[in-house]
Design an enzyme around this catalytic site. Structure first.
Site, mmCIF file in Angstrom:
data_model
loop_
_atom_site.group_PDB
_atom_site.id
_atom_site.type_symbol
_atom_site.label_atom_id
_atom_site.label_comp_id
_atom_site.label_asym_id
_atom_site.label_seq_id
_atom_site.Cartn_x
_atom_site.Cartn_y
_atom_site.Cartn_z
ATOM 1 N N GLU A 38 84.231 13.884 49.337
ATOM 2 C CA GLU A 38 85.602 14.371 49.289
ATOM 3 C C GLU A 38 85.889 14.901 47.891
ATOM 4 O OE1 GLU A 38 88.534 12.955 47.656
ATOM 5 O OE2 GLU A 38 87.342 11.494 46.565
ATOM 6 N N PHE A 51 98.560 8.968 34.879
ATOM 7 C CA PHE A 51 98.398 10.187 35.676
ATOM 8 C C PHE A 51 99.637 10.444 36.527
ATOM 9 C CE2 PHE A 51 97.175 12.089 39.769
ATOM 10 C CZ PHE A 51 96.743 13.326 39.312
ATOM 11 N N HIS A 69 88.656 15.304 40.734
ATOM 12 C CA HIS A 69 87.500 14.428 40.954
ATOM 13 C C HIS A 69 86.790 14.810 42.244
ATOM 14 C CE1 HIS A 69 89.594 11.046 43.507
ATOM 15 N NE2 HIS A 69 88.835 11.779 44.287
#
Length: 349
Positions: A143, A306, A320
């Site tokens: 993912e 974040f 990511h």
């Protein structure tokens, strides 16, 4: 709003998501999209290790030799270069290549310029260390997540485009929910890391056998085009908390199920630092990674920071990619690297 899991990878769920169907995320994020022809990708981390600064020219030349083989017809569609110093004081250069066709990767790896160079006895006598850590997850086994929509790095560079706003982010467990495999599979590990050739204490060539569902995370930061305010935000608030977490995993990862953790800085072909970095971490399982992320103070500080700043990001690019892979699609090989390198640290004799 759309699902992170592409339509052609959808199937009837036997495992539920972590949030109800009516959940709406608090801000926008996106994932990479690949067409139906992409069944599997290859992620190859090819390293050069050295201790003495006088070895740097030779290490850079070795890096350039590896990069030159990418010009072969079956070379990767995308690559990047990094540098980091590990907790044993060794410097490491890495060439990271991505393929969207495993057959092309195999043909590249079998070329004389590649296999002949890696297999040569010269690698044993140069005073440098080498390693290659390669995984090939299926389309259901990885993912991505991006806070931007253009010029995707890493595996995104070999995909075909970007999604619209996705549903599965902004909550604990969203990483797992973005895996197509998570619809029906817990992605549990089996077995342990095992040394099947060589002896890390003696140097030379060492081969480590992996196990199913080792998790690999690459989490990146790009401030190359950021304005002064965002650059200050990154270096003043994001980086200190990130560095604490990465240092913990580098030095103490064994206690939480992290096999190897490297916080690396992107470089050019001459070794000059670029305004990009990323963490690359191998974990025993996705569950071990999740447990640390949800409970450990170092990551909670990263996550809180974040969330506080992501809505105002413009040129600061954060992303990511996370994957799991089958043991038969993993390669972990080392030549004259110190015994704490990569998978050797936790591998059983």
């Amino acid at each position: 709003m759309e699902s992170a899991i592409d339509k052609h990878l959808k199937c009837p769920r036997t495992l539920s998501r972590r949030v109800p169907d009516e959940y709406e995320p608090p801000f926008s994020m996106w994932v990479g999209r690949a067409d139906t022809q992409v069944k599997q990708v290859v992620m190859a981390y090819l390293g050069i290790q050295f201790r003495d600064e006088t070895q740097r020219p030779a290490a850079l030349q070795a890096m350039k030799t590896i990069v030159s083989t990418f010009e072969l017809a079956e070379g990767p569609m995308h690559h990047d270069l990094t540098h980091h110093t590990d907790n044993q004081g060794y410097q490491n250069l890495m060439v990271v290549g991505y393929w969207r066709d495993p057959a092309a990767y195999c043909r590249w790896m079998q070329a004389d310029e590649v296999d002949g160079w890696w297999s040569s006895d010269d690698r044993l006598n140069e005073g440098l260390g080498y390693f290659r850590e390669i995984i090939a997850p299926s389309a259901e086994q990885f993912e991505t997540l991006y806070a931007f929509r253009d010029n995707l790095p890493g595996v995104g560079a070999v995909m075909d485009g970007i999604s619209g706003d996705i549903e599965e982010h902004g909550y604990w467990g969203s990483m797992r929910d973005r895996f197509p495999a998570s619809q029906t599979d817990w992605m549990k590990p089996n077995g342990d890391l095992r040394i099947i050739a060589g002896d890390p204490a003696k140097g030379g060539r060492v081969v480590v056998q992996g196990h199913d569902n080792i998790a690999l995370i690459r989490s990146g930061q790009d401030w190359a085009d950021a304005e002064a305010e965002e650059t200050e935000l990154y270096f003043g608030e994001i980086l200190p908390t990130l560095q604490d977490g990465m240092d913990f995993l580098r030095d103490n990862g064994q206690t939480v199920g992290c096999y190897s953790n490297r916080f690396v800085r992107n470089i050019d072909l001459d070794g000059n630092l670029l305004d990009m970095s990323y963490n690359i971490g191998h974990w025993r399982s996705l569950e071990k990674l999740e447990r640390w992320a949800e409970s450990h103070p170092t990551h909670l500080r990263i996550f809180t920071t974040f969330f506080r700043v992501v809505g105002g990001l413009d040129k600061l690019r954060l992303y990511h990619e996370v994957s799991v892979s089958d043991a038969r699609h993993q390669v972990f090989e080392y030549i004259n690297c110190h015994p704490q390198t990569g998978m050797m640290r936790d591998a059983q004799a």
